[in-house]
Scaffold this motif. Structure first.
Motif, PDB file in Angstrom:
ATOM      1  N   GLY A 113       0.788  -1.229   0.000  1.00 12.98           N
ATOM      2  CA  GLY A 113       0.000   0.000   0.000  1.00 12.98           C
ATOM      3  C   GLY A 113       0.819   1.276   0.000  1.00 12.98           C
ATOM      4  N   ILE A 114       2.147   1.155  -0.102  1.00 15.96           N
ATOM      5  CA  ILE A 114       2.974   2.354  -0.057  1.00 15.96           C
ATOM      6  C   ILE A 114       2.787   3.196  -1.317  1.00 15.96           C
ATOM      7  N   GLY A 115       2.648   2.546  -2.455  1.00 22.92           N
ATOM      8  CA  GLY A 115       2.416   3.287  -3.698  1.00 22.92           C
ATOM      9  C   GLY A 115       1.147   4.120  -3.622  1.00 22.92           C
ATOM     10  N   LYS A 116       0.094   3.548  -3.060  1.00 21.84           N
ATOM     11  CA  LYS A 116      -1.152   4.300  -2.884  1.00 21.84           C
ATOM     12  C   LYS A 116      -0.949   5.465  -1.925  1.00 21.84           C
ATOM     13  N   ALA A 117      -0.199   5.223  -0.853  1.00 21.20           N
ATOM     14  CA  ALA A 117       0.063   6.296   0.104  1.00 21.20           C
ATOM     15  C   ALA A 117       0.844   7.430  -0.540  1.00 21.20           C
ATOM     16  N   PHE A 118       1.799   7.095  -1.412  1.00 17.65           N
ATOM     17  CA  PHE A 118       2.528   8.130  -2.137  1.00 17.65           C
ATOM     18  C   PHE A 118       1.559   8.982  -2.957  1.00 17.65           C
ATOM     19  N   MET A 119       0.639   8.326  -3.653  1.00 19.95           N
ATOM     20  CA  MET A 119      -0.337   9.058  -4.474  1.00 19.95           C
ATOM     21  C   MET A 119      -1.191   9.973  -3.603  1.00 19.95           C
ATOM     22  N   VAL A 120      -1.697   9.441  -2.508  1.00 24.01           N
ATOM     23  CA  VAL A 120      -2.581  10.224  -1.631  1.00 24.01           C
ATOM     24  C   VAL A 120      -1.853  11.448  -1.094  1.00 24.01           C
ATOM     25  N   GLU A 121      -0.634  11.279  -0.625  1.00 30.30           N
ATOM     26  CA  GLU A 121       0.121  12.398  -0.064  1.00 30.30           C
ATOM     27  C   GLU A 121       0.327  13.494  -1.101  1.00 30.30           C
ATOM     28  N   ARG A 122       0.684  13.104  -2.329  1.00 31.93           N
ATOM     29  CA  ARG A 122       0.939  14.111  -3.356  1.00 31.93           C
ATOM     30  C   ARG A 122      -0.346  14.780  -3.820  1.00 31.93           C
TER      31      ARG A 122
END
Length: 197
Positions: A113-122
């Motif tokens: 889920g880190i890739g999704k978290a990167f998207m959400v943060e940006r």
């Protein structure tokens, strides 16, 4: 494996992590489809542009104190001509777009889920700053590329699941040196866009 932590910073606050980020980019982008034969001198120049920009964003993933993943972004208006030009030609104001530089994550940490978290943060940052659109570009290699692994699957499905649309009408070329190349060569990059609420 310890629990991962995510943190964000802007501009010069990335300075303590620049070398680790450069090494991470070289390691991850060595793999297909990037095949990037990177070096620390190029990375210092590239990442230095982001570090010098107070409007840039870094999202960093740590396993204890080890940097294992990162994603970046900055206003498209602060990007190089190769990335601004397709938008300007299409009548899209660069000032309305927040551009994602990259997402890099070590292989062992994928699927958590880190890739999704990167998207959400940006996306959260871009929307808060008033941008209408988030965008990134991805290299596209031919199906018959000799270094394409048999089990390679592009990330198109993941990007689509996050609301991004491939825009074949927005394309550019950018040069880097592939593994096995003597010199840099132009690569085709296609942009993916998402309208921010």
């Amino acid at each position: 494996m310890n629990e991962l932590t995510l943190t964000t910073c802007h501009g010069q606050a990335i300075a303590p992590h620049l070398t680790a980020l450069a090494q991470l980019r070289i390691r991850v982008f060595h793999d297909f489809p990037y095949l990037y034969d990177g070096n620390l001198a190029y990375e210092a120049d590239y990442l230095g542009r982001y570090a010098a920009n107070p409007a840039s964003l870094f999202v960093l993933a740590f396993d204890s104190d080890r940097l294992v993943g990162a994603s970046t972004g900055q206003p498209l208006s602060d990007e190089v001509n190769e990335f601004r030009r397709p938008f300007e030609a299409a009548g899209i104001a660069a000032s309305s777009v927040f551009y994602y530089g990259e997402s890099v994550l070590l292989h062992d940490y994928r699927g958590q889920g880190i890739g999704k978290a990167f998207m959400v943060e940006r996306e959260t940052h871009a929307a808060r700053e008033g941008y209408k659109t988030a965008a990134f570009c991805a290299v596209e290699r031919p199906e018959e590329h000799p270094l394409r692994p048999e089990d390679y699957r592009p990330l198109h499905g993941f990007w689509q699941s996050q609301g991004y649309q491939r825009r074949a009408d927005l394309a550019t070329t950018f040069a880097w040196k592939d593994i096995g190349e003597q010199h840099e060569s132009d690569k085709t990059l296609i942009f993916w866009l998402k309208t921010l609420r």
